[in-house]
Design a protein around this motif. Structure first.
Motif, short mmCIF file in Angstrom:
data_model
loop_
_atom_site.label_atom_id
_atom_site.label_comp_id
_atom_site.label_asym_id
_atom_site.label_seq_id
_atom_site.Cartn_x
_atom_site.Cartn_y
_atom_site.Cartn_z
N UNK A 139 0.84 -1.20 0.00
CA UNK A 139 0.00 0.00 0.00
C UNK A 139 0.88 1.25 0.00
N UNK A 140 1.96 1.20 0.79
CA UNK A 140 2.84 2.37 0.85
C UNK A 140 3.62 2.58 -0.44
N UNK A 141 3.89 1.49 -1.18
CA UNK A 141 4.51 1.65 -2.50
C UNK A 141 3.63 2.54 -3.37
N UNK A 142 2.33 2.29 -3.31
CA UNK A 142 1.40 3.10 -4.12
C UNK A 142 1.31 4.53 -3.60
N UNK A 143 1.37 4.69 -2.28
CA UNK A 143 1.35 6.04 -1.71
C UNK A 143 2.56 6.83 -2.23
N UNK A 144 3.73 6.17 -2.17
CA UNK A 144 4.96 6.83 -2.64
C UNK A 144 4.82 7.21 -4.11
#
Lengths: 230, 230
Positions: free
Chosen positions: B186-191
């Protein structure tokens, strides 16, 4: 004189539509070739896709120039003006679809030489749906076909389901094969890019529907709700 | 009569610029609050961000309508027409920036209750850069400041470096903590969403630069090359 002006306007609108059809064709090819490059680890083809994107950018700039010139010279009213503005917007969306394909192609280098990530076998089928949506929405635009536009909007649900399946499948693969995490992460982005291509095709479909019927398509809200799943 | 027409056009352009300033302010708030919601696991704030995005969509539609009406009624020429078309394009980009913030907010539910993913501590600083780019490019647009626009374009490189660092840090974290793979994804997408916000701010900066100087900004090609890194 009036007749002459009208004819000129028609020819400019035809030219705009021709440019957009050309852009749509290039975007379709870019999607297909980026996926081919990905599944075959074909770095040369990937580079070709990245290089070809410049042509889409140039065509978008050409649409912009022609649209602005058409508005300035012909001062179109009402429906005609909306047609020109729609061309301006749609060309922007197709250019972005090309960017997503370029992004997919750029991931080929990141994947090459690494261990195979099994869920990659699902990617071509997902890409097929996205590519079909782009092709059909351009057909809907060309023939002002509201029903085909609705059909494209509905197909986006199938693409989203595919995305969710692929997403979960990639996470499971990561957990079971930590060595492939880096490659699988690249595929997460590929899946997301394909999902976004579908969203953009849906956007164009909504514009086509609006242009053809004068009403907003009621599929939109449902779509937006569903979209929140991931 | 001519004077009256010119004044009306000026008032419409001011109105368009006012709407875009309002959109920019909302987009900035959306970025800030989506990151707050993410780092505090605040599902209520996340829902607020998602709901607030409808206002950005409405404002974009208002810009579209006003731009079309301005062109139809005033038939602006040359620079004035380019101003209206720029407003049309910039409002579309800001709406997309809002979508990225909404996407970040939607990931809060996916993260909640799960084990903490350490690299999340890097996210607020990255978001700060992206938000600053949006704020400054809107200021550059408001004051037609080509130099500030160039400054925003240059800052995108810093954001991209931040993205690469966060990306690698998340992959390492995934490999070392397979239990957190789902949250880290999920954080990959946020980044990625934050990195895309920077790209869009850069896009607007290029339009501002072009509008102010009549020339294309030479920073662009360098940027496009670099962008291919990941």
């Amino acid at each position: 004189m009036v007749d002459h002006t009208v004819k000129s306007f028609d020819s400019e609108i035809s030219q705009l539509r021709g440019l957009i059809a050309e852009m749509g064709g290039l975007a379709e090819v870019a999607i297909r070739e980026s996926i081919e490059a990905l599944t075959r680890h074909d770095a040369d083809l990937a580079r070709k896709v990245v290089a070809a994107d410049a042509r889409l950018d140039a065509l978008e700039a050409e649409v912009d120039r022609l649209a602005v010139r058409t508005i300035a010279l012909r001062a179109p009213m009402a429906d005609d003006l909306r047609d020109v503005i729609a061309a301006l917007k749609i060309s922007g969306v197709i250019e972005r679809i090309g960017d997503y394909a370029k992004n997919i192609a750029r991931r080929v280098d990141e994947l090459e030489g690494r261990s195979k990530v099994e869920p990659i076998t699902l990617v071509p089928a997902m890409a097929e749906i996205a590519q079909g949506m782009v092709r059909d929405v351009l057909n809907a635009y060309g023939s002002r076909d509201a029903m085909l536009a609705v059909e494209v909007i509905r197909r986006d649900e199938k693409l989203d389901q595919f995305y969710n399946t692929l997403f979960r499948s990639l996470l499971t693969h990561m957990m079971e094969n930590p060595a492939t995490i880096s490659s699988a992460a690249q595929l997460l982005f590929v899946a997301r890019n394909l999902e976004r291509i579908g969203d953009h095709a849906t956007n164009v479909a909504e514009m086509v529907y609006y242009a053809a019927t004068g009403e907003y398509c009621s599929e939109r809200d449902a779509k937006d709700e569903k979209d929140s799943a991931i």
